[in-house]
Enzyme design. Sequence first.
Site, PDB file in Angstrom:
ATOM      1  N   HIS A   1     -74.758  37.052   5.895  1.00 30.03           N
ATOM      2  CA  HIS A   1     -75.178  36.223   7.030  1.00 30.03           C
ATOM      3  C   HIS A   1     -76.112  36.962   7.988  1.00 30.03           C
ATOM      4  CE1 HIS A   1     -71.517  33.607   6.183  1.00 30.03           C
ATOM      5  NE2 HIS A   1     -72.508  32.759   6.229  1.00 30.03           N
TER       6      HIS A   1
ATOM      7  N   ARG B   1     -66.642  22.132   6.507  1.00 34.05           N
ATOM      8  CA  ARG B   1     -67.534  22.029   7.654  1.00 34.05           C
ATOM      9  C   ARG B   1     -68.880  21.539   7.155  1.00 34.05           C
ATOM     10  NH1 ARG B   1     -71.283  26.456   8.272  1.00 34.05           N
ATOM     11  NH2 ARG B   1     -71.451  26.041  10.503  1.00 34.05           N
TER      12      ARG B   1
END
Lengths: 200, 358
Positions: free
Chosen positions: B193, B223
């Site tokens: 990330h 999500r």
Amino acid sequence: MSTFNFPESIRSRPVYGTLQAQVGKSHLMIADAHGAEAVLEMAAKEPAMMAQSHIIYIPKGTQFGLQIQALKPAQYYEGPSYAAAVSRIKRVLSDAAMGLQIYLSGTEGLIGQAQYEVMQAGFDYTAIQTEHRGSVARRMQCVHCKGITEDVMIDPFQCSHCGLNLFVRDHYSRRLAAFQGVCIDAEEPGNVPLSVELYS
Amino acid sequence: MNIQFNDETFRDDYSFKNSQRAIDRFPFPFHEDSYMYSVNMEQHQGGPVDSVYEKRFDVDEHYVSEMRDREMVLADDPLRCQSLPHMTLAGWDLLELIMVSKSEDYPELFELHREGANWHWINKPLGIDDRFVFMDDTTLPYGPMEYITRQTQGDFCVLDQREENLWMDAGIVTTQADWSLDFDIGMNFFEWHAPVPLAHEKGIFKRALKFLLNIQQGAPARRLNWTMTVNPLLDTSPENYHKWGVQKMSLTPQNLAEKQYLRVELQTFFRLPRSNALVFPIRCYLMSFKDIVSKPKWGRRLHRVVRDIPEELATYKGFIDNRPMMLEFLSRYDDGLPTSFGVWPDSHTEPALIESTS
């Protein structure tokens, strides 16, 4: 002075420390170019370690070879390139016994590639001492053709394999021992900014 | 339910299209009129009937064509599917999870018959009828992860859990939002990330990791994430960016409604039983701006989100240059009326657009 303070960056970018002699039965030092200075400084503080040390050194045109040899390490190898040295590195690591301490110093390309071999041999990368010295050039992988270009000093640069103009990212892969290069003019072919030296 | 599978393409002539049913069930990602990163996790235990949240692995009208596109991507670049040697057990876990889920959730499309380790798998839409020995790699044409994910929509990251971290040690990635599995494989959660702006500073990844490390078997989570894509191109990979990047320049005020797509990722997270790995499917849904503004609430809201999003995010998501053109179009579908909270289109209660008289 061959040290450089890297600006703060993203989480995948490697960070380096300062070589410090560890307690161990034997020591393996792999260095290139000005990485020799880090080895010399460590040895000056802890001369006794040299009797148990194996040093693999790639001068890359620098003149530190004689100074390193003068430390009288138990074993010494000077190689013309990393590629020439890697089979010896693998051989040494395959024999590694408990208590071996590993030190890597020099360019990011050398540290990254040697770290990869050390990890392949089953060592945890966090247990290795590393110190950057000398050139801040980067080993880059072109994300498009997967080709590696060594010692990149400018951004953007041209991929030495496919010829695309690549932007130098800080995103780094330990497995490839390379930073990522991504086409800079994909959206507007030909619109390539002038290259600047890294960190300039 | 009888799904009519589209015969369509996600490249070249881009014949991809969404039916009215697909538009109605599109996972619009904005629950309010603005957007900022958040962990935004919820349990993945079903959802409203016929929504994309209802089944564990949603199968929709694009299934057969998406699998054909994946096959083409893998033929061009086999490095899009990789599994480090210690991840084979997790691959079998994943195969079991998907086969059991799909045969239970879509019995008219998929069948799984098990007698001990002898399994019989029937995938009717893709015309597959295979018998194999569970946990015996030699009885499948591919490794277990690749075998089953060539038959399942969405990218899959299989994450090893150790040292209080998650490691991207296996995956199949052909419908990605511009990241490279080949480059990122072997990285930990923070490293893969690393290029994402703003979220590290906000502590998003620390909180997300803590949540993910604690996901238990039988209690999956989900999500949404999103970005923008010009043309319904599934394979927006960095590997091919030098080929598709130029398409962003093909947008004009005349073609934007049909060419500009909102790209939504339904991300789910399942703990795997034997390996204790975490599987992270990333399912991509594409919808054109034209279809989005057919829902008055979504049109109003998308305009406000695109208008107000911080510059760093618009840059990271790759639409900063086209934002003015997007806003010019979207502003015509925003009459300033308030919108109701939540992601649903509320088609029956949300007022129709007041056409501007100017």
